[in-house]
Design an enzyme around this catalytic site. Structure first.
Site, PDB file in Angstrom:
ATOM      1  N   LYS A  32      22.815 181.803  57.690  1.00 26.95           N
ATOM      2  CA  LYS A  32      23.371 183.028  57.497  1.00 26.95           C
ATOM      3  C   LYS A  32      22.663 183.657  56.045  1.00 26.95           C
ATOM      4  CE  LYS A  32      27.780 184.162  56.322  1.00 26.95           C
ATOM      5  NZ  LYS A  32      28.394 185.201  56.873  1.00 26.95           N
ATOM      6  N   ASP A  34      24.799 186.469  55.054  1.00 25.80           N
ATOM      7  CA  ASP A  34      25.962 187.064  54.356  1.00 25.80           C
ATOM      8  C   ASP A  34      26.219 188.418  54.639  1.00 25.80           C
ATOM      9  OD1 ASP A  34      28.007 186.350  52.407  1.00 25.80           O
ATOM     10  OD2 ASP A  34      27.011 187.798  51.141  1.00 25.80           O
TER      11      ASP A  34
END
Length: 94
Positions: A32, A34
């Protein structure tokens, strides 16, 4: 008669936090970064980028639109995360 798929908005599969990744060969993991969760949609009307809430952000990421337009597939729906890359590092927009 050739049937062409028609897409309605399909929300992306959002990641969930976990203490550790699941084990076993049937799992795929992703990092991830962001960035922005995007659905890249290609059909007979062209390429569109939709946010996780269904907003059309096609104009914000022309490089992704161009890349999706060059795919050999005529129709597709790709669940993705949009981030920037400077050539040396990933740049997260948030």
């Amino acid at each position: 008669m050739l049937l062409r798929p028609t897409f309605t908005f399909i929300p992306p599969a959002l990641p969930l936090p976990a203490e550790r990744p699941p084990s076993g060969g049937e799992w795929i993991h992703e990092i991830k970064h962001d960035g922005y969760r995007m659905m890249v949609r290609r059909d007979v009307s062209g390429v569109r980028l939709l946010t996780r809430n269904g907003k059309d952000w096609t104009g914000r990421f022309p490089t992704i639109v161009d890349a999706a337009a060059r795919l050999k597939a005529r129709w597709c729906l790709i669940d993705s995360e949009a981030v920037g890359y400077t050539g040396h590092q990933i740049v997260c927009p948030s």
